[in-house]
Design an enzyme around this catalytic site. Structure first.
Site, PDB file in Angstrom:
ATOM      1  N   GLU A 138       0.841  -1.202   0.000  1.00 15.28           N
ATOM      2  CA  GLU A 138       0.000   0.000   0.000  1.00 15.28           C
ATOM      3  C   GLU A 138       0.878   1.254   0.000  1.00 15.28           C
ATOM      4  O   GLU A 138       0.582   2.246  -0.666  1.00 15.28           O
ATOM      5  CB  GLU A 138      -0.923  -0.008   1.225  1.00 15.28           C
ATOM      6  CG  GLU A 138      -1.982   1.084   1.143  1.00 15.28           C
ATOM      7  CD  GLU A 138      -2.784   1.276   2.423  1.00 15.28           C
ATOM      8  OE1 GLU A 138      -2.284   0.911   3.509  1.00 15.28           O
ATOM      9  OE2 GLU A 138      -3.899   1.803   2.334  1.00 15.28           O
ATOM     10  N   THR A 261       1.679   7.795   8.298  1.00 17.41           N
ATOM     11  CA  THR A 261       2.059   9.211   8.172  1.00 17.41           C
ATOM     12  C   THR A 261       3.563   9.346   7.902  1.00 17.41           C
ATOM     13  O   THR A 261       4.338   8.418   8.150  1.00 17.41           O
ATOM     14  CB  THR A 261       1.737   9.985   9.470  1.00 17.41           C
ATOM     15  OG1 THR A 261       2.532   9.445  10.534  1.00 17.41           O
ATOM     16  CG2 THR A 261       0.268   9.901   9.842  1.00 17.41           C
TER      17      THR A 261
HETATM   18  C1  LIG Z   1      -8.842  10.005   3.341  1.00 12.77           C
HETATM   19  C2  LIG Z   1      -8.404   9.018   4.367  1.00 12.77           C
HETATM   20  C3  LIG Z   1      -8.565   7.661   4.116  1.00 12.77           C
HETATM   21  C4  LIG Z   1      -8.195   6.726   5.084  1.00 12.77           C
HETATM   22  N1  LIG Z   1      -8.436   5.392   4.859  1.00 12.77           N
HETATM   23  C5  LIG Z   1      -8.227   4.501   5.866  1.00 12.77           C
HETATM   24  C6  LIG Z   1      -8.623   3.124   5.719  1.00 12.77           C
HETATM   25  O1  LIG Z   1      -9.124   2.698   4.672  1.00 12.77           O
HETATM   26  N2  LIG Z   1      -8.439   2.288   6.771  1.00 12.77           N
HETATM   27  C7  LIG Z   1      -7.896   2.702   7.948  1.00 12.77           C
HETATM   28  O2  LIG Z   1      -7.769   1.898   8.859  1.00 12.77           O
HETATM   29  N3  LIG Z   1      -7.506   3.997   8.122  1.00 12.77           N
HETATM   30  C8  LIG Z   1      -7.664   4.901   7.113  1.00 12.77           C
HETATM   31  N4  LIG Z   1      -7.302   6.220   7.279  1.00 12.77           N
HETATM   32  C9  LIG Z   1      -6.723   6.635   8.547  1.00 12.77           C
HETATM   33  C10 LIG Z   1      -5.243   6.970   8.466  1.00 12.77           C
HETATM   34  O3  LIG Z   1      -4.483   5.812   8.248  1.00 12.77           O
HETATM   35  C11 LIG Z   1      -4.892   7.704   9.774  1.00 12.77           C
HETATM   36  O4  LIG Z   1      -5.477   8.994   9.692  1.00 12.77           O
HETATM   37  C12 LIG Z   1      -3.417   7.771  10.023  1.00 12.77           C
HETATM   38  O5  LIG Z   1      -2.918   6.497  10.326  1.00 12.77           O
HETATM   39  C13 LIG Z   1      -3.075   8.716  11.179  1.00 12.77           C
HETATM   40  O6  LIG Z   1      -3.822   8.402  12.310  1.00 12.77           O
HETATM   41  P1  LIG Z   1      -4.626   9.568  13.065  1.00 12.77           P
HETATM   42  O7  LIG Z   1      -5.413  10.307  12.056  1.00 12.77           O
HETATM   43  O8  LIG Z   1      -5.327   8.979  14.225  1.00 12.77           O
HETATM   44  O9  LIG Z   1      -3.480  10.549  13.576  1.00 12.77           O
HETATM   45  P2  LIG Z   1      -2.623  10.370  14.920  1.00 12.77           P
HETATM   46  O10 LIG Z   1      -2.142   8.978  15.031  1.00 12.77           O
HETATM   47  O11 LIG Z   1      -3.412  10.954  16.036  1.00 12.77           O
HETATM   48  O12 LIG Z   1      -1.393  11.315  14.597  1.00 12.77           O
HETATM   49  C14 LIG Z   1      -1.478  12.753  14.664  1.00 12.77           C
HETATM   50  C15 LIG Z   1      -0.126  13.333  14.276  1.00 12.77           C
HETATM   51  O13 LIG Z   1       0.876  12.859  15.184  1.00 12.77           O
HETATM   52  C16 LIG Z   1       1.940  12.303  14.433  1.00 12.77           C
HETATM   53  N5  LIG Z   1       2.594  11.222  15.157  1.00 12.77           N
HETATM   54  C17 LIG Z   1       2.072  10.037  15.526  1.00 12.77           C
HETATM   55  N6  LIG Z   1       2.999   9.281  16.129  1.00 12.77           N
HETATM   56  C18 LIG Z   1       4.148  10.007  16.129  1.00 12.77           C
HETATM   57  C19 LIG Z   1       5.475   9.786  16.602  1.00 12.77           C
HETATM   58  N7  LIG Z   1       5.805   8.637  17.190  1.00 12.77           N
HETATM   59  N8  LIG Z   1       6.390  10.756  16.428  1.00 12.77           N
HETATM   60  C20 LIG Z   1       6.054  11.925  15.822  1.00 12.77           C
HETATM   61  N9  LIG Z   1       4.829  12.202  15.357  1.00 12.77           N
HETATM   62  C21 LIG Z   1       3.890  11.254  15.508  1.00 12.77           C
HETATM   63  C22 LIG Z   1       1.292  11.771  13.167  1.00 12.77           C
HETATM   64  O14 LIG Z   1       2.255  11.563  12.156  1.00 12.77           O
HETATM   65  C23 LIG Z   1       0.319  12.888  12.867  1.00 12.77           C
HETATM   66  O15 LIG Z   1       0.996  13.933  12.222  1.00 12.77           O
HETATM   67  C24 LIG Z   1      -7.622   7.165   6.310  1.00 12.77           C
HETATM   68  C25 LIG Z   1      -7.432   8.533   6.538  1.00 12.77           C
HETATM   69  C26 LIG Z   1      -7.824   9.453   5.597  1.00 12.77           C
HETATM   70  C27 LIG Z   1      -7.634  10.906   5.905  1.00 12.77           C
END
Ligand SMILES: Cc1cc2nc3c(=O)[nH]c(=O)nc-3n(C[C@H](O)[C@H](O)[C@H](O)COP(=O)(O)OP(=O)(O)OC[C@H]3O[C@@H](n4cnc5c(N)ncnc54)[C@H](O)[C@@H]3O)c2cc1C
Length: 275
Positions: A138, A261
């Site tokens: 992916e 991310t």
């Molecule tokens: C359009 C879209 C489609 C998606 N499709 C799917 C799907 O089909 N299936 C699915 O399961 N998910 C899906 N997602 C979810 C996506 O994978 C998550 O949004 C992503 O994994 C980030 O998780 P979060 O949004 O909870 O952010 P968080 O985990 O809360 O992170 C917030 C911020 O903190 C940063 N961060 C996190 N950990 C660390 C670290 N250790 N050090 C520094 N920075 C850090 C992140 O990089 C980010 O910038 C989708 C999201 C979008 C927007």
């Protein structure tokens, strides 16, 4: 395999993969959706969010905790197949997004949702490992997506900036803009070379975890730098929906977020470098 794979391949069965939850995205091991074995069934309870194809899906692969006490916690994750229409599986809100409007992204709810034990994908407790293995593909695809969008954005911007005349000259001929275009072309070329190499490694069956994490961390960020500059070169027209650069700039923003991310990718590479 007999029941679902042919439909998945033909497109008759639309699938979704549900990992992310309101409480956790990057930290997959912290998911709270649970599946408890009860006779010949698993009973699922929990919530998922941001799920691509959540509304349109016929079949969803749900990451659940089958062992909430496992240490480390990721060893308690399993994957269950849930068909649309299964009692207790409810498709929630279709979420309003900044871009990617052609694809639905939704919330999913599971309330005492029963699926047969046979719906377990692979083995119990192996879900995290399956996901980590397949997410490499992916991440490669999303890097290709970002790269091809960067290439398309540059092409349309070169065309536009050659045609748009200001102060009696095409805007591409102002040295500042020429330099911007050259810088973008150089970054795009670097991305393409790295990616082509990575695709060859992937096809050859090599372990690409480190390189694909680097690609996913760098190429989507590069594509976003390109998007910003390309909109700027279009001036006000770049902000208008009738110009394709407008949609590209909206759509490309999510690529550094989904499928892992940028920061998450750097964490992986850092660990692999022993830092
Ligand atoms: C359009 C879209 C489609 C998606 N499709 C799917 C799907 O089909 N299936 C699915 O399961 N998910 C899906 N997602 C979810 C996506 O994978 C998550 O949004 C992503 O994994 C980030 O998780 P979060 O949004 O909870 O952010 P968080 O985990 O809360 O992170 C917030 C911020 O903190 C940063 N961060 C996190 N950990 C660390 C670290 N250790 N050090 C520094 N920075 C850090 C992140 O990089 C980010 O910038 C989708 C999201 C979008 C927007």
């Amino acid at each position: 395999k007999k029941r679902w794979l042919p439909g998945c391949a033909s497109g008759n069965i639309i699938t979704a993969v549900a990992m992310t939850e309101p409480g956790t995205g990057s930290d997959l091991a912290a998911i709270r959706t649970i599946a408890v074995k009860d006779g010949k069934d698993y009973v699922i309870n929990g919530q998922k969010t941001f799920i691509s194809n959540g509304i349109n899906c016929d079949l969803v692969i749900v990451a659940v905790k089958t062992d909430t006490k496992a240490e480390p916690p990721f060893k308690g994750i399993s994957l269950l197949c849930v068909e649309a229409g299964t009692p207790g599986f409810e498709k929630g809100r279709k979420l309003d997004k900044m871009g990617f409007h052609s694809q639905d992204t939704a919330e999913l709810n599971f309330v005492d949702c029963r699926v047969p034990v046979a719906n377990l994908l692979g083995e119990e407790g192996q879900g995290f490992f399956y996901l980590m293995k397949k997410l490499q593909g992916e991440r490669l695809v999303t890097s290709i997506m970002a790269q091809s969008m960067a290439e398309a954005m540059l092409q349309m911007t070169i065309k536009y900036s050659r045609e748009r005349t200001i102060f009696g000259k095409p805007i591409s001929s102002f040295q500042h803009n020429t330099f911007k275009i050259v810088e973008m072309a150089t970054e795009i070329e670097l991305g393409r070379t790295f990616l082509d190499n990575l695709i060859c490694d992937y096809i050859a069956g090599e372990d690409i975890v480190m390189k694909v994490s680097m690609a996913k961390a760098w190429i989507p960020e590069m594509a976003n730098r390109v998007a910003y500059q390309c909109v700027q070169l279009h001036g006000g027209y770049g902000y208008m929906e009738e110009y394709p650069i407008c949609r590209f700039a909206r759509d490309v923003r999510v690529i550094p977020i989904f499928a892992g991310t940028t920061e998450g990718m750097k964490v992986i590479v850092g660990k692999m470098m022993g830092l």
